[in-house]
Design an enzyme around this catalytic site. Structure first.
Site, PDB file in Angstrom:
ATOM      1  N   ASN A   1       0.854  -1.189   0.000  1.00 48.44           N
ATOM      2  CA  ASN A   1       0.000   0.000   0.000  1.00 48.44           C
ATOM      3  C   ASN A   1       0.893   1.243   0.000  1.00 48.44           C
ATOM      4  OD1 ASN A   1      -1.803   2.115   0.608  1.00 48.44           O
ATOM      5  ND2 ASN A   1      -3.233   0.624   1.450  1.00 48.44           N
TER       6      ASN A   1
ATOM      7  N   HIS B   1     -16.349   0.667   1.785  1.00 52.01           N
ATOM      8  CA  HIS B   1     -15.909   0.649   0.384  1.00 52.01           C
ATOM      9  C   HIS B   1     -17.128   0.649  -0.544  1.00 52.01           C
ATOM     10  CE1 HIS B   1     -11.882  -0.528   1.910  1.00 52.01           C
ATOM     11  NE2 HIS B   1     -11.461   0.050   0.796  1.00 52.01           N
TER      12      HIS B   1
ATOM     13  N   LYS C   1     -16.790  -3.888  -4.398  1.00 53.87           N
ATOM     14  CA  LYS C   1     -15.674  -4.606  -3.735  1.00 53.87           C
ATOM     15  C   LYS C   1     -16.142  -5.998  -3.346  1.00 53.87           C
ATOM     16  CE  LYS C   1     -12.081  -4.156  -0.215  1.00 53.87           C
ATOM     17  NZ  LYS C   1     -11.024  -4.606  -1.130  1.00 53.87           N
TER      18      LYS C   1
ATOM     19  N   GLY D   1      -7.979  -5.621   2.821  1.00 57.52           N
ATOM     20  CA  GLY D   1      -6.596  -5.934   3.200  1.00 57.52           C
ATOM     21  C   GLY D   1      -6.038  -4.877   4.148  1.00 57.52           C
TER      22      GLY D   1
END
Ligand code: NAD
Length: 269
Positions: free
Chosen positions: A126, A157, A161, A167
């Site tokens: 990330n 989200h 998704k 994650g």
């Protein structure tokens, strides 16, 4: 000011285009090449026009050796096969590498680690600066509050998704667990329904919201007696990943070898 020359591999992808947009105003980084899979329908297209940044005269092509020869640093956001093709070229002529490609198998990961012994690499699951900061803040807060606070992680989200929790939510949960000597595998609570009984004292709870076009929001709630602390990150576009990747490219300029992650780049390690 020295200017670093950048090649982007995966230039027609969502991240590739976000990187080309983010590079446009940078005075210390210059896009010199844009590459793609040999099967990409974007081959021959102007990379700036494709990104919505206006023509930049740099066409997308698939000759990685020629592209990387012009660059000081290569940025790769593709697929594991795309990274493998990049490494084929880089092993011939090493260049510093920023890689955001996810889903590497152990052999692919080991190959990247071997390459990093020769030439510096930043690899991050990330690249968001804010998310990496929130992970560190979560460690600090969880350690300071320890068992006085109940830890809950709430993530939101968009409706498309397909996995839950995200994650990043799991990464935040692992950070909180590690900072307080817990095992996420043993303490995580992923759903509550019906007569649940009281909250187990050292649980780390996860809540998931899905809807609309929410890009991504994560909150770590540490709820103690008489006070609550919230650590929140809200993503509004992919520009946050692109900004982090460019920061990593700048940071690499002073490194010869080694495999680094975003906490190294941000001074949070
Ligand atoms: P995308 O599907 O929009 O783009 C991927 C691009 O890679 C495409 O243009 C595709 O043609 C190209 N590609 C595929 N195979 C290739 C190959 N063999 N050689 C060269 N190019 C190839 O995906 P995206 O959303 O841009 O994400 C790209 C990668 O980055 C994924 O692995 C994703 O999980 C990862 N990602 C990481 C972060 C992070 O912060 N680390 C953030 C976003 C995305």
């Amino acid at each position: 000011m020295s200017v670093q020359k950048v090649a982007i591999h995966g230039a027609a992808g969502r991240m590739g285009r976000a990187l080309i947009l983010a590079l446009q105003p940078a005075e210390d980084l210059e896009l010199v090449a844009a590459t793609e899979s040999a099967h990409s329908s974007a081959l021959g297209r102007d990379s700036g026009a494709l990104a919505g940044a206006g023509d930049n005269g740099i066409p997308i092509h698939a000759d990685l050796g020629a592209a990387f020869a012009q660059a000081d640093v290569v940025i790769d956001f593709t697929r594991p096969e795309g990274l493998a093709e990049a490494l084929d070229a880089l092993e011939q002529q090493p260049r510093r590498l920023v890689s955001g490609t996810t889903g590497l198998d152990p052999a692919q990961q080991q190959r990247l680690e071997r390459y990093a012994e020769r030439c510096a690499v930043v690899q991050a699951a990330n690249f968001s600066i804010g998310v990496n900061l929130c992970i560190r803040l979560t460690e600090l807060a969880a350690r300071a509050l320890d068992d006085s606070a109940d830890i809950e992680i709430i993530e939101l989200h968009h409706r498309d998704k397909v996995d839950a929790p995200s994650g990043t939510a799991l990464r935040l949960g692992r950070a909180a667990a590690a900072a307080t000597g817990r095992s996420l595998e043993e303490q995580a609570v992923y759903s509550r329904v019906g007569h649940t009984g009281p909250r187990p004292p050292r649980a780390i709870g996860f809540s998931t919201v899905r809807g609309g076009d929410i890009v991504g929001e994560h909150t770590v709630l540490l709820a103690a007696q008489g006070e609550q602390v919230e650590i929140r990150h809200r993503a509004t576009s992919r520009a946050n990943f692109a900004g982090g990747a460019l920061r990593a490219a700048r940071w690499l300029a002073d490194r010869d070898g080694g495999l680094y992650d975003m906490p190294d780049v941000l001074g949070l390690a």
